[in-house]
Design an enzyme around this catalytic site. Sequence first.
Site, PDB file in Angstrom:
ATOM      1  N   HIS A 129       1.540  -0.998   0.329  1.00  0.00           N
ATOM      2  CA  HIS A 129      -0.057  -0.024   0.202  1.00  0.00           C
ATOM      3  C   HIS A 129       0.615   1.175   0.261  1.00  0.00           C
ATOM      4  O   HIS A 129       0.335   2.668  -0.674  1.00  0.00           O
ATOM      5  CB  HIS A 129      -0.932   0.115   1.300  1.00  0.00           C
ATOM      6  CG  HIS A 129      -1.909  -1.103   1.066  1.00  0.00           C
ATOM      7  ND1 HIS A 129      -3.164  -1.048   0.500  1.00  0.00           N
ATOM      8  CD2 HIS A 129      -2.352  -2.094   2.049  1.00  0.00           C
ATOM      9  CE1 HIS A 129      -3.597  -2.056   0.383  1.00  0.00           C
ATOM     10  NE2 HIS A 129      -3.136  -2.458   1.315  1.00  0.00           N
ATOM     11  N   HIS A 168      -6.030  -7.456  -0.254  1.00  0.00           N
ATOM     12  CA  HIS A 168      -6.314  -5.696  -0.523  1.00  0.00           C
ATOM     13  C   HIS A 168      -5.841  -5.655  -1.985  1.00  0.00           C
ATOM     14  O   HIS A 168      -4.471  -6.365  -2.153  1.00  0.00           O
ATOM     15  CB  HIS A 168      -5.646  -4.358   0.664  1.00  0.00           C
ATOM     16  CG  HIS A 168      -6.080  -5.265   1.493  1.00  0.00           C
ATOM     17  ND1 HIS A 168      -5.678  -6.006   2.670  1.00  0.00           N
ATOM     18  CD2 HIS A 168      -7.793  -4.805   2.276  1.00  0.00           C
ATOM     19  CE1 HIS A 168      -6.932  -6.232   3.802  1.00  0.00           C
ATOM     20  NE2 HIS A 168      -7.504  -5.236   3.234  1.00  0.00           N
TER      21      HIS A 168
HETATM   22 ZN    ZN Z   1      -3.955  -7.312   2.340  1.00  0.00          ZN
END
Ligand code: ZN
Length: 351
Positions: A129, A168
């Site tokens: 991320h 994610h």
């Molecule tokens: Zn994750």
Amino acid sequence: MPFMNKTGILRDERYLDHDMGPYHPESPERLEVIYEMLEEPDMKGLFIDIPARRAKKEELELVHSSEYIDLIASSDGKDSVYLDGDTRTSPGSNDAALLAAGGFCEAIAMVNSGRLKNAFGLVRPPGHHAERSRAMGFCIFNNIAIGARYAREYLGLQRILIIDWDLHHGNGTQHTFEDDPSILYLSTHQYPFYPGTGSYHETGTGRGEGFTINVPLSTGYGESDFVAIMERLLKPVALEFKPDMILVSAGFDIYKNDPLGGMEVASEGFAGIMASIMNTAELCCGGKVAVALEGGYHINGQRDSVKAVLKELAGINKTNISNLMKRADETRVDYALRPVMAIHKRYWKSL
Ligand SMILES: [Zn+2]
């Protein structure tokens, strides 16, 4: 002992010194139980230790801004600096983050030189991320992105394929490479979900168009479904792209009992997903694979899943991919792949 692969592992007690507080899901305990598992009788002594090292500033600058690297460095030794709603530092975070990124570069170098067949970076903090100038979603430096650029700039590799199976979407990794045709990013992820990116319409920009492949998924996908996605999408694209190495953002938050996710992968099921990727790597880049730990928040589920992946990497276990694929829910897999194939067949002849 049957024939085994030379599999490297990156582990270092200093990865435990990054601590975001007692109730944070991205806890040092995640790695503590994995490191204990590595000492169990059936695991001890099977792997080659990769020495962790701190990433140099010029390596970090392949992905991150100088100001951001300085900001993280300034947190060194301080109680806590808040970087994002759910990401903060502790006194040892800068060191852990430097060792995660640098250690993963070392893992890639050892796989590239042939010293290792494959490697697994059992590191914290995770990375996918992390954006150029911003920590996000428990991530500080983008280990996989730094590793990929390092392989290009320092090791002379031409093309890298990154597969990200974390629950994610890896927004930071996508944004780093979206205009770069030398690094192909393929992500499966629960969608819509944190961080909000990862629609199949996001396919890369400029010269990088077609080199970002997003496979957004509803909940409920199990290991057979993931294997079917790897075999039907990743494999043909990889054979056409011809990477010099495959890097894996391995998130264990697709484990069936993960507290943050809605996927259905059993701990032993991760071996099948890894087997499919290893098989593809064997066909296109001599089996060269380097795996980096991303998310995964069910402490014991993640430990058992990592163990299954390590046994597959080492060749102690050899999952039969065809048997697994027969159990895939074709309707569910088609539903996920149809729009992705429809968009990407203009970039990839094999689709
Ligand atoms: Zn994750």
